[in-house]
Motif scaffolding. Sequence first.
Motif, short mmCIF file in Angstrom:
data_model
loop_
_atom_site.label_atom_id
_atom_site.label_comp_id
_atom_site.label_asym_id
_atom_site.label_seq_id
_atom_site.Cartn_x
_atom_site.Cartn_y
_atom_site.Cartn_z
N GLY A 68 0.87 -1.04 -0.19
CA GLY A 68 0.15 -0.18 -0.13
C GLY A 68 0.96 1.28 -0.06
O GLY A 68 1.86 1.22 -0.90
N PRO A 69 0.52 2.27 0.94
CA PRO A 69 1.40 3.39 0.97
C PRO A 69 2.96 3.08 1.37
O PRO A 69 3.87 3.94 1.23
CB PRO A 69 0.72 4.24 1.93
CG PRO A 69 -0.07 3.07 2.98
CD PRO A 69 -0.41 1.99 1.93
N GLN A 70 3.20 2.27 1.94
CA GLN A 70 4.54 1.82 2.54
C GLN A 70 5.51 1.45 1.46
O GLN A 70 5.29 0.47 0.77
CB GLN A 70 4.73 0.77 3.66
CG GLN A 70 5.68 0.42 4.51
CD GLN A 70 5.84 -0.59 5.40
OE1 GLN A 70 4.97 -1.68 5.00
NE2 GLN A 70 6.05 0.04 6.88
N LEU A 71 6.56 2.26 1.41
CA LEU A 71 7.79 1.93 0.24
C LEU A 71 8.98 1.41 0.62
O LEU A 71 9.45 2.05 1.68
CB LEU A 71 7.80 3.09 -0.51
CG LEU A 71 8.74 2.90 -1.69
CD1 LEU A 71 8.36 2.13 -2.82
CD2 LEU A 71 9.03 4.36 -2.36
N PHE A 72 9.51 0.36 0.24
CA PHE A 72 10.78 0.06 0.58
C PHE A 72 11.74 -0.13 -0.40
O PHE A 72 11.36 -0.61 -1.53
CB PHE A 72 10.74 -1.66 1.16
CG PHE A 72 9.88 -1.84 2.28
CD1 PHE A 72 10.05 -0.96 3.70
CD2 PHE A 72 8.95 -2.97 2.48
CE1 PHE A 72 9.20 -1.03 4.68
CE2 PHE A 72 8.38 -3.08 4.02
CZ PHE A 72 8.47 -2.25 4.90
N PRO A 101 12.63 4.74 3.42
CA PRO A 101 13.25 5.88 3.62
C PRO A 101 12.32 6.92 4.34
O PRO A 101 12.87 7.85 5.02
CB PRO A 101 13.10 6.75 2.11
CG PRO A 101 13.12 5.54 1.10
CD PRO A 101 12.36 4.38 1.99
N ALA A 102 10.90 6.75 4.28
CA ALA A 102 9.88 7.70 4.90
C ALA A 102 10.03 7.68 6.35
O ALA A 102 9.90 8.73 7.19
CB ALA A 102 8.62 7.30 4.53
N HIS A 123 16.17 1.30 13.30
CA HIS A 123 16.07 2.46 12.76
C HIS A 123 17.62 3.30 12.50
O HIS A 123 18.30 2.89 13.49
CB HIS A 123 14.97 3.64 13.58
CG HIS A 123 13.73 3.06 13.52
ND1 HIS A 123 13.25 2.31 14.20
CD2 HIS A 123 12.94 3.71 12.61
CE1 HIS A 123 11.68 2.21 13.77
NE2 HIS A 123 11.48 3.05 12.65
N ALA A 124 17.74 3.85 11.63
CA ALA A 124 19.02 4.42 11.30
C ALA A 124 18.88 5.68 10.49
O ALA A 124 17.81 5.86 9.81
CB ALA A 124 20.15 3.53 10.67
N ALA A 125 19.88 6.65 10.69
CA ALA A 125 19.79 7.83 9.78
C ALA A 125 20.23 7.28 8.38
O ALA A 125 21.32 6.46 8.33
CB ALA A 125 20.82 8.78 10.21
N PRO A 126 20.14 8.13 7.20
CA PRO A 126 20.56 7.42 5.89
C PRO A 126 22.16 7.62 6.01
O PRO A 126 22.72 6.68 5.18
CB PRO A 126 20.05 8.50 4.96
CG PRO A 126 18.84 9.33 5.62
CD PRO A 126 19.22 9.33 7.18
#
Length: 211
Positions: A68-72, A101-102, A123-126
């Motif tokens: 759905g709205p979740q993009l990997f 990314p979101a 979780h991590a920063a880019p």
Amino acid sequence: MNDFPDDIFTEPEDVDPDTLANLGPLRRLAGIWEGTKGVDLNPKAEGPERREFTERIELQPIDPQANGPQLFYGLRYHTRILATDEDATFHDQVGYWLWEPATGLMMQTLAIPRGQIAMASGHAAPDAASLVLTATRGSTEYGICSTAFLEHAFRTDSYRIEVNFNPDGSWSYVLDTMLLVHGKPFQHRDVNTLVKVAEPTPNPLMLLGKR
Ligand code: HEM
């Protein structure tokens, strides 16, 4: 608390097909890698056994995936490990590394042929220099699922992976798999450092665009 949208069906539009450009902190894992300095501590009847190993891991980009709205964006991997003193495969593992990314959510799925699967998250920063992901037995979201025999004899209570990106482009990991053997905790630990031997192949959608 999860903050999910009411519309669970509509997928994102204008998705960038270039997975390698959208992997956030996982970008530095993409490629084919080899490591010769692996060390494993595994449970044996007479106590912990220490073995040295070599490893080859392929981490290749896959096409963007939407729930759905979740993009990997992600990488599919296969790791094959040989003990330095034996020809038979010592450890084999397949799965995906995923990045949203979101939200900065990372996941590692793993399947190993002793009849065991897990999904770890973190979780991590880019631009993170270090990644930590965990899975816990009994969790329905980021859990561990094992055969009945393993549940009986080598209950796997938790899994943790820490990845550190080194200044020379290599990366190192520490895996801690906490087992319960004969009612006693056993820390099954694996460490290695991986050096790049080949660049990744762009994901299928990107390759199509280049024809
Ligand atoms: C570099 C990664 C790994 C290596 C080299 C490795 C290697 C080994 C070895 C050599 C044993 C003993 C096997 C035997 O005595 O038959 C073992 C046991 C075990 N490993 Fe791992 N392992 C790794 C990662 C993992 C991971 C990620 C998990 C689960 C999340 C896991 C779960 C287990 C379990 C449940 C056992 C006990 C079962 C048994 O001894 O038959 N291992 N591992």
